[in-house]
Motif scaffolding. Sequence first.
Motif, PDB file in Angstrom:
ATOM      1  N   ALA A  86      31.506  15.584  12.464  1.00 17.71           N
ATOM      2  CA  ALA A  86      32.742  15.388  13.224  1.00 17.71           C
ATOM      3  C   ALA A  86      33.882  16.186  12.608  1.00 17.71           C
ATOM      4  N   TYR A  87      34.598  16.889  13.458  1.00 19.98           N
ATOM      5  CA  TYR A  87      35.812  17.584  13.026  1.00 19.98           C
ATOM      6  C   TYR A  87      36.854  17.411  14.127  1.00 19.98           C
ATOM      7  N   ASN A  88      37.929  16.708  13.799  1.00 15.99           N
ATOM      8  CA  ASN A  88      39.027  16.462  14.748  1.00 15.99           C
ATOM      9  C   ASN A  88      38.521  15.916  16.090  1.00 15.99           C
ATOM     10  N   GLU A  89      37.803  14.810  16.032  1.00 18.08           N
ATOM     11  CA  GLU A  89      37.217  14.209  17.236  1.00 18.08           C
ATOM     12  C   GLU A  89      37.796  12.834  17.556  1.00 18.08           C
ATOM     13  N   GLU A  90      39.078  12.621  17.259  1.00 20.67           N
ATOM     14  CA  GLU A  90      39.668  11.299  17.493  1.00 20.67           C
ATOM     15  C   GLU A  90      39.566  10.845  18.951  1.00 20.67           C
ATOM     16  N   LYS A  91      39.520  11.777  19.882  1.00 16.57           N
ATOM     17  CA  LYS A  91      39.460  11.417  21.301  1.00 16.57           C
ATOM     18  C   LYS A  91      38.065  10.961  21.739  1.00 16.57           C
ATOM     19  N   ASN A  92      37.032  11.393  21.023  1.00 17.13           N
ATOM     20  CA  ASN A  92      35.664  11.140  21.471  1.00 17.13           C
ATOM     21  C   ASN A  92      34.822  10.284  20.538  1.00 17.13           C
ATOM     22  N   ILE A  93      35.169  10.228  19.272  1.00 20.24           N
ATOM     23  CA  ILE A  93      34.283   9.647  18.264  1.00 20.24           C
ATOM     24  C   ILE A  93      34.006   8.163  18.484  1.00 20.24           C
ATOM     25  N   VAL A  94      34.982   7.386  18.937  1.00 17.79           N
ATOM     26  CA  VAL A  94      34.770   5.948  19.125  1.00 17.79           C
ATOM     27  C   VAL A  94      33.681   5.700  20.166  1.00 17.79           C
ATOM     28  N   LYS A  95      33.758   6.399  21.282  1.00 19.87           N
ATOM     29  CA  LYS A  95      32.756   6.236  22.339  1.00 19.87           C
ATOM     30  C   LYS A  95      31.363   6.589  21.809  1.00 19.87           C
ATOM     31  N   ILE A 145      33.733  -0.500   8.570  1.00 20.43           N
ATOM     32  CA  ILE A 145      33.914  -1.908   8.193  1.00 20.43           C
ATOM     33  C   ILE A 145      33.155  -2.812   9.166  1.00 20.43           C
ATOM     34  N   GLN A 146      33.109  -2.411  10.427  1.00 16.10           N
ATOM     35  CA  GLN A 146      32.478  -3.223  11.472  1.00 16.10           C
ATOM     36  C   GLN A 146      30.982  -2.981  11.607  1.00 16.10           C
ATOM     37  N   ASN A 147      30.442  -1.922  11.011  1.00 14.16           N
ATOM     38  CA  ASN A 147      29.051  -1.584  11.260  1.00 14.16           C
ATOM     39  C   ASN A 147      28.360  -1.071  10.003  1.00 14.16           C
ATOM     40  N   SER A 148      27.466  -1.877   9.475  1.00 10.15           N
ATOM     41  CA  SER A 148      26.794  -1.517   8.215  1.00 10.15           C
ATOM     42  C   SER A 148      25.684  -0.490   8.389  1.00 10.15           C
ATOM     43  N   LYS A 149      25.292  -0.165   9.630  1.00 10.12           N
ATOM     44  CA  LYS A 149      24.259   0.854   9.853  1.00 10.12           C
ATOM     45  C   LYS A 149      24.810   2.269   9.679  1.00 10.12           C
ATOM     46  N   PHE A 150      26.109   2.374   9.491  1.00  9.50           N
ATOM     47  CA  PHE A 150      26.750   3.676   9.411  1.00  9.50           C
ATOM     48  C   PHE A 150      27.131   4.015   7.976  1.00  9.50           C
ATOM     49  N   MET A 151      26.874   5.249   7.601  1.00  6.98           N
ATOM     50  CA  MET A 151      27.360   5.780   6.336  1.00  6.98           C
ATOM     51  C   MET A 151      28.316   6.915   6.695  1.00  6.98           C
ATOM     52  N   ILE A 152      29.499   6.877   6.123  1.00  4.25           N
ATOM     53  CA  ILE A 152      30.491   7.925   6.386  1.00  4.25           C
ATOM     54  C   ILE A 152      30.633   8.766   5.131  1.00  4.25           C
ATOM     55  N   LEU A 153      30.442  10.075   5.286  1.00  4.88           N
ATOM     56  CA  LEU A 153      30.663  11.038   4.203  1.00  4.88           C
ATOM     57  C   LEU A 153      31.815  11.933   4.619  1.00  4.88           C
ATOM     58  N   THR A 154      32.615  12.350   3.664  1.00  2.00           N
ATOM     59  CA  THR A 154      33.797  13.133   4.011  1.00  2.00           C
ATOM     60  C   THR A 154      33.903  14.396   3.181  1.00  2.00           C
ATOM     61  N   HIS A 155      34.077  15.510   3.878  1.00  2.00           N
ATOM     62  CA  HIS A 155      34.477  16.753   3.221  1.00  2.00           C
ATOM     63  C   HIS A 155      36.008  16.724   3.189  1.00  2.00           C
ATOM     64  N   ARG A 156      36.592  16.948   2.059  1.00  2.00           N
ATOM     65  CA  ARG A 156      38.061  16.926   1.961  1.00  2.00           C
ATOM     66  C   ARG A 156      38.713  18.045   2.766  1.00  2.00           C
ATOM     67  N   VAL A 210      27.514   9.822   9.345  1.00  2.02           N
ATOM     68  CA  VAL A 210      28.571  10.610   9.975  1.00  2.02           C
ATOM     69  C   VAL A 210      29.240  11.433   8.883  1.00  2.02           C
ATOM     70  N   VAL A 211      29.362  12.729   9.126  1.00  6.57           N
ATOM     71  CA  VAL A 211      30.051  13.596   8.172  1.00  6.57           C
ATOM     72  C   VAL A 211      31.371  14.012   8.798  1.00  6.57           C
TER      73      VAL A 211
END
Length: 189
Positions: A13-22, A54-65, A36-37
């Motif tokens: 994901a890169y700048n996907e605030e409009k679509n990522i929740v769906k 916080i709401q979903n333990s099946k997800f791992m979020i990794l972040t490139h700074r 999710v990266v």
Amino acid sequence: MPKKQNIIVVISAYNEEKNIVKVLKEVSKTNYPVVVVNDGSLDGTTDILSKFIIQNSKFMILTHRVNLGKGAAMKTGAEAAFALGADGVVFMDADGQHKVSDLPKFIKALKKYNVVFGSRNLNHGVPIVRYLGNKFASALIAFLFGIYISDLVCGYRAMTRKAYKKINWESSGYAVETEMVIKVGKYGL
């Protein structure tokens, strides 16, 4: 009894605030773990992902700074998935253009094939120049490397651990999708 495949979905994901929740809500309805990266997003994507984890333990979020590119984000996600013991990964884009309902088709196909490529319906709403460019590139890759993929740059694809090790792409940006296809043809995957 055959061993059940351990498949992890990787979403860059890169700048996907409009679509990522769906996308995340749809994927969370499946039984597949997800990595999710966040590739250095500058919009609200980071905040959305923080709340979602916080709401979903099946997800791992990794972040490139900082933004390293799609290929780098896919590699980060795949490395994490395989470190977690995945037998294979399914790559999806975070922009909502891929149907989560197609995930089982990828999983089933990975039982038989090392690599599975998705294809979008390019007849609907795609500018003619982009459509023709994609078709020309697909034909050129087929001619040079012996593999024809109808939608060369579709990000919906899957691969086994074995294929990932063999492909070992170098592209950090969007060229990753074409490089993958070339290497699949080159190595006869």
